[in-house]
Write an enzyme that holds these catalytic residues in place. Structure first.
Site, PDB file in Angstrom:
ATOM      1  N   ASP A  58       0.849  -1.207   0.000  1.00  0.00           N
ATOM      2  CA  ASP A  58       0.000   0.000   0.000  1.00  0.00           C
ATOM      3  C   ASP A  58       0.878   1.248   0.000  1.00  0.00           C
ATOM      4  OD1 ASP A  58      -1.879   1.988   0.673  1.00  0.00           O
ATOM      5  OD2 ASP A  58      -3.010   0.578   1.920  1.00  0.00           O
ATOM      6  N   THR A 133      -5.230  13.961 -13.125  1.00  0.00           N
ATOM      7  CA  THR A 133      -6.265  13.908 -14.149  1.00  0.00           C
ATOM      8  C   THR A 133      -6.778  15.303 -14.510  1.00  0.00           C
ATOM      9  OG1 THR A 133      -8.580  13.256 -14.425  1.00  0.00           O
ATOM     10  CG2 THR A 133      -7.817  13.423 -12.196  1.00  0.00           C
ATOM     11  N   ASP A 134      -7.347  15.423 -15.710  1.00  0.00           N
ATOM     12  CA  ASP A 134      -7.991  16.694 -16.083  1.00  0.00           C
ATOM     13  C   ASP A 134      -9.300  16.898 -15.322  1.00  0.00           C
ATOM     14  OD1 ASP A 134      -9.525  14.730 -17.360  1.00  0.00           O
ATOM     15  OD2 ASP A 134      -9.514  15.691 -19.335  1.00  0.00           O
ATOM     16  N   GLU A 135      -9.809  15.812 -14.683  1.00  0.00           N
ATOM     17  CA  GLU A 135     -11.122  15.920 -14.031  1.00  0.00           C
ATOM     18  C   GLU A 135     -11.102  16.872 -12.835  1.00  0.00           C
ATOM     19  OE1 GLU A 135     -13.373  12.289 -13.755  1.00  0.00           O
ATOM     20  OE2 GLU A 135     -12.269  11.374 -15.398  1.00  0.00           O
ATOM     21  N   TYR A 159     -14.228  11.161  -6.828  1.00  0.00           N
ATOM     22  CA  TYR A 159     -12.937  10.809  -7.435  1.00  0.00           C
ATOM     23  C   TYR A 159     -12.121  12.061  -7.720  1.00  0.00           C
ATOM     24  CZ  TYR A 159      -9.642   9.880 -11.264  1.00  0.00           C
ATOM     25  OH  TYR A 159      -8.529   9.857 -12.055  1.00  0.00           O
ATOM     26  N   LYS A 163      -8.564  13.415  -6.076  1.00  0.00           N
ATOM     27  CA  LYS A 163      -7.346  13.661  -6.871  1.00  0.00           C
ATOM     28  C   LYS A 163      -6.896  15.115  -6.703  1.00  0.00           C
ATOM     29  CE  LYS A 163      -5.338  11.329  -9.349  1.00  0.00           C
ATOM     30  NZ  LYS A 163      -4.212  10.376  -9.136  1.00  0.00           N
ATOM     31  N   PRO A 214     -24.207   0.138 -22.781  1.00  0.00           N
ATOM     32  CA  PRO A 214     -24.888   1.182 -22.000  1.00  0.00           C
ATOM     33  C   PRO A 214     -24.324   2.578 -22.261  1.00  0.00           C
ATOM     34  CG  PRO A 214     -23.428  -0.105 -20.585  1.00  0.00           C
ATOM     35  CD  PRO A 214     -23.309  -0.689 -21.956  1.00  0.00           C
ATOM     36  N   ASP A 290     -28.566   8.407 -16.465  1.00  0.00           N
ATOM     37  CA  ASP A 290     -27.309   9.164 -16.443  1.00  0.00           C
ATOM     38  C   ASP A 290     -26.583   8.998 -15.100  1.00  0.00           C
ATOM     39  OD1 ASP A 290     -25.324  10.721 -17.444  1.00  0.00           O
ATOM     40  OD2 ASP A 290     -26.519  12.538 -17.699  1.00  0.00           O
TER      41      ASP A 290
HETATM   42  P1  NAD Z   1      -6.334   1.828 -12.388  1.00  0.00           P
HETATM   43  O1  NAD Z   1      -7.511   1.858 -11.460  1.00  0.00           O
HETATM   44  O2  NAD Z   1      -6.389   0.961 -13.615  1.00  0.00           O
HETATM   45  O3  NAD Z   1      -5.026   1.383 -11.586  1.00  0.00           O
HETATM   46  C1  NAD Z   1      -4.739   1.837 -10.296  1.00  0.00           C
HETATM   47  C2  NAD Z   1      -3.697   0.904  -9.696  1.00  0.00           C
HETATM   48  O4  NAD Z   1      -3.370   1.390  -8.388  1.00  0.00           O
HETATM   49  C3  NAD Z   1      -4.186  -0.536  -9.535  1.00  0.00           C
HETATM   50  O5  NAD Z   1      -3.194  -1.428  -9.996  1.00  0.00           O
HETATM   51  C4  NAD Z   1      -4.390  -0.682  -8.040  1.00  0.00           C
HETATM   52  O6  NAD Z   1      -4.194  -2.003  -7.563  1.00  0.00           O
HETATM   53  C5  NAD Z   1      -3.367   0.289  -7.488  1.00  0.00           C
HETATM   54  N1  NAD Z   1      -3.695   0.792  -6.147  1.00  0.00           N
HETATM   55  C6  NAD Z   1      -4.908   1.252  -5.705  1.00  0.00           C
HETATM   56  N2  NAD Z   1      -4.807   1.634  -4.421  1.00  0.00           N
HETATM   57  C7  NAD Z   1      -3.525   1.420  -4.051  1.00  0.00           C
HETATM   58  C8  NAD Z   1      -2.791   1.647  -2.856  1.00  0.00           C
HETATM   59  N3  NAD Z   1      -3.395   2.141  -1.760  1.00  0.00           N
HETATM   60  N4  NAD Z   1      -1.474   1.346  -2.836  1.00  0.00           N
HETATM   61  C9  NAD Z   1      -0.858   0.821  -3.935  1.00  0.00           C
HETATM   62  N5  NAD Z   1      -1.500   0.586  -5.080  1.00  0.00           N
HETATM   63  C10 NAD Z   1      -2.815   0.887  -5.148  1.00  0.00           C
HETATM   64  O7  NAD Z   1      -6.059   3.340 -12.753  1.00  0.00           O
HETATM   65  P2  NAD Z   1      -5.412   3.965 -14.072  1.00  0.00           P
HETATM   66  O8  NAD Z   1      -6.493   4.243 -15.042  1.00  0.00           O
HETATM   67  O9  NAD Z   1      -4.255   3.143 -14.474  1.00  0.00           O
HETATM   68  O10 NAD Z   1      -4.911   5.361 -13.499  1.00  0.00           O
HETATM   69  C11 NAD Z   1      -3.585   5.521 -12.979  1.00  0.00           C
HETATM   70  C12 NAD Z   1      -3.410   6.943 -12.502  1.00  0.00           C
HETATM   71  O11 NAD Z   1      -3.617   7.838 -13.599  1.00  0.00           O
HETATM   72  C13 NAD Z   1      -4.416   7.361 -11.433  1.00  0.00           C
HETATM   73  O12 NAD Z   1      -3.746   8.167 -10.506  1.00  0.00           O
HETATM   74  C14 NAD Z   1      -5.470   8.156 -12.190  1.00  0.00           C
HETATM   75  O13 NAD Z   1      -6.063   9.127 -11.361  1.00  0.00           O
HETATM   76  C15 NAD Z   1      -4.620   8.794 -13.268  1.00  0.00           C
HETATM   77  N6  NAD Z   1      -5.315   9.111 -14.529  1.00  0.00           N
HETATM   78  C16 NAD Z   1      -6.086   8.155 -15.158  1.00  0.00           C
HETATM   79  C17 NAD Z   1      -6.689   8.471 -16.381  1.00  0.00           C
HETATM   80  C18 NAD Z   1      -7.505   7.440 -17.137  1.00  0.00           C
HETATM   81  O14 NAD Z   1      -8.108   7.786 -18.164  1.00  0.00           O
HETATM   82  N7  NAD Z   1      -7.539   6.172 -16.725  1.00  0.00           N
HETATM   83  C19 NAD Z   1      -6.529   9.740 -16.929  1.00  0.00           C
HETATM   84  C20 NAD Z   1      -5.728  10.684 -16.254  1.00  0.00           C
HETATM   85  C21 NAD Z   1      -5.128  10.353 -15.063  1.00  0.00           C
HETATM   86  P1  TYD Z   2     -15.269   6.333 -17.930  1.00  0.00           P
HETATM   87  O1  TYD Z   2     -14.584   5.363 -18.836  1.00  0.00           O
HETATM   88  O2  TYD Z   2     -15.889   5.797 -16.663  1.00  0.00           O
HETATM   89  O3  TYD Z   2     -14.249   7.534 -17.637  1.00  0.00           O
HETATM   90  P2  TYD Z   2     -14.504   8.973 -16.892  1.00  0.00           P
HETATM   91  O4  TYD Z   2     -15.789   8.941 -16.178  1.00  0.00           O
HETATM   92  O5  TYD Z   2     -13.332   9.048 -15.981  1.00  0.00           O
HETATM   93  O6  TYD Z   2     -14.470  10.005 -17.995  1.00  0.00           O
HETATM   94  O7  TYD Z   2     -16.423   7.016 -18.767  1.00  0.00           O
HETATM   95  C1  TYD Z   2     -16.147   7.749 -19.939  1.00  0.00           C
HETATM   96  C2  TYD Z   2     -17.441   8.412 -20.362  1.00  0.00           C
HETATM   97  O8  TYD Z   2     -18.366   7.387 -20.765  1.00  0.00           O
HETATM   98  C3  TYD Z   2     -18.136   9.162 -19.227  1.00  0.00           C
HETATM   99  O9  TYD Z   2     -18.748  10.325 -19.781  1.00  0.00           O
HETATM  100  C4  TYD Z   2     -19.198   8.194 -18.732  1.00  0.00           C
HETATM  101  C5  TYD Z   2     -19.566   7.435 -19.991  1.00  0.00           C
HETATM  102  N1  TYD Z   2     -19.993   6.029 -19.791  1.00  0.00           N
HETATM  103  C6  TYD Z   2     -21.167   5.558 -20.420  1.00  0.00           C
HETATM  104  O10 TYD Z   2     -21.873   6.314 -21.122  1.00  0.00           O
HETATM  105  N2  TYD Z   2     -21.516   4.253 -20.233  1.00  0.00           N
HETATM  106  C7  TYD Z   2     -20.790   3.400 -19.458  1.00  0.00           C
HETATM  107  O11 TYD Z   2     -21.165   2.214 -19.286  1.00  0.00           O
HETATM  108  C8  TYD Z   2     -19.573   3.899 -18.849  1.00  0.00           C
HETATM  109  C9  TYD Z   2     -18.721   2.998 -17.979  1.00  0.00           C
HETATM  110  C10 TYD Z   2     -19.223   5.208 -19.045  1.00  0.00           C
END
Ligand code: NAD
Ligand code: TYD
Length: 353
Positions: A58, A133-135, A159, A163, A214, A290
């Protein structure tokens, strides 16, 4: 030299570790808790590679982190570990507070302790890169300019709020303690090893399984999609040349409405794996309730990263999405191991006390 990657068994982290070892000889210590989202199958191609050292643990365990930093003489920490799924954060925000805020705080404390004990040269060379993240910027109206690094933080989901809190902690550790930090804020990623509950892999999986696709609300929400290896190259670039204490937005200039993403996936699947009955996968599209508080639009202005560090994405949405569909078609066993529960059962057995 060695880098410590946290969350390196997740979607982006595992792509990063693979990408890193393809570009460098520098070893990686990979610290991941293996939550539902972490999957050591993602790292199968590194089996037997002495440069990759996986540790289940962790980021909130400061003693473990301190030991790993000292034992391996780590010169940079890249923090990918997080709870990352917006829908899960609505269902149960507690884990997001714990890992993304408290976990990042504990990680920063362990890193600060280690870093302050280094000699002058090593202290100056050390980096803590925080992947965000951009979020955190909230939602844009349809005609607003894309997010730049000056945009105010307006997170709307548990979330993105968690972040945002972690970004602020990282910033504070630079201003208060001088910790050499860098932060990247990236748009939505897609590509191999994407966990099959996120939009793109979910749609591919459901389409092939004959299930509904969906679409939340009216499907007109916009995301700015970036192929995952382009995110990895941006992180490598920021780590190598980013200015300390700065944040860098990362994005692909690929704004797409969700419904168009789903239509594109259906069209590629129709071509590569046509349905037996000859109908289009688009007939499986289904509008559902939604998401509460659903952000309408994200868009990233990555101009600073291009101007200052010369980074540009290699993939367009068209090339990246085609590669992604092809990867999922070629890796159905990977998806099956997750969706059938096999993988979770293996983790329970493997790590049983
Ligand atoms: P993910 O959920 O696929 O992976 C997260 C990983 O972190 C997993 O392997 C999980 O086991 C590990 N983890 C969770 N809690 C933990 C802890 N307490 N200690 C150690 N490991 C832990 O996420 P992702 O999509 O690969 O995102 C990675 C990073 O990038 C995140 O910080 C996310 O906020 C950021 N990010 C993601 C996106 C996206 O589109 N997926 C975009 C921008 C930024
Ligand atoms: P997601 O992959 O969960 O990423 P984020 O919410 O971080 O942008 O979702 C991408 C977009 O797709 C988001 O606007 C929510 C929408 N979405 C659906 O319309 N249907 C689905 O089943 C999921 C998982 C997401």
């Amino acid at each position: 030299m060695t880098i410590l990657v946290t969350g390196g068994a997740g979607f982006i982290g595992s792509n990063f570790v693979i990408d890193w070892l393809a570009h460098h000889d520098e070893a990686v210590v990979n610290l991941d808790l293996l939550t539902y989202a972490g999957n050591v199958d993602n790292l199968a191609s590194l089996e037997g590679d002495a440069r990759h050292h996986f540790v289940r643990g962790d980021i909130g365990d400061s003693a473990l982190v301190a030991r790993l930093l000292a034992e391996h003489g780590v010169r940079a920490v890249l923090n990918f570990a997080a709870e990352s799924h917006v829908d899960r954060s609505i269902e149960g925000p507690g884990a997001f507070i714990q890992t993304n805020i408290v976990g990042t705080f504990n990680l920063l404390e362990a890193v600060r302790g280690y870093w302050s004990g280094l000699d002058d040269e090593a202290r100056a060379a050390f980096r803590f890169l925080h992947v965000s993240t951009d979020e955190v910027y909230g939602s844009l109206s349809s005609d607003a300019p894309a997010f730049d690094e000056q945009h105010r933080y307006e997170p709307n989901s548990p979330y993105s709020a968690s972040k945002a809190a972690s970004d602020h902690l990282v910033r504070a550790y630079h201003h208060t303690y001088g910790l050499p930090v860098l932060t990247t804020n990236c748009s939505n990623n897609y590509g191999p090893y994407h966990f099959p509950e996120k939009l793109i892999p979910l749609v591919i999986h459901n389409a092939l399984a004959g299930k509904p696709l969906p679409i939340y609300g009216d499907g007109q929400q916009i995301r700015d999609w970036l192929y995952v290896t382009d995110h990895c190259s941006a992180i490598r670039r920021v780590l190598a040349a980013g200015k300390l204490g700065e944040t860098y937005n990362v994005g692909g200039c690929n704004e797409k409405a969700n419904i168009d993403v789903v239509r594109t996936l259906c069209a590629i699947l129709d071509e590569l794996r046509p349905r037996a009955d000859g109908a289009s996968y688009a007939t499986q599209m289904s509008f559902v309730k939604d998401r509460p508080g659903h952000d309408r639009r994200y868009a990233i202005d990555a101009g600073k990263l291009e101007r200052e560090l010369g980074w540009r994405p290699a993939e367009t949405f068209e090339t990246g999405i085609r590669k992604t569909v092809a990867w999922y078609l070629d890796n159905q066993q990977w998806v099956h191991n997750i969706t059938s529960g096999h993988y979770r059962e293996w983790v329970e057995r493997q790590y049983a006390q």
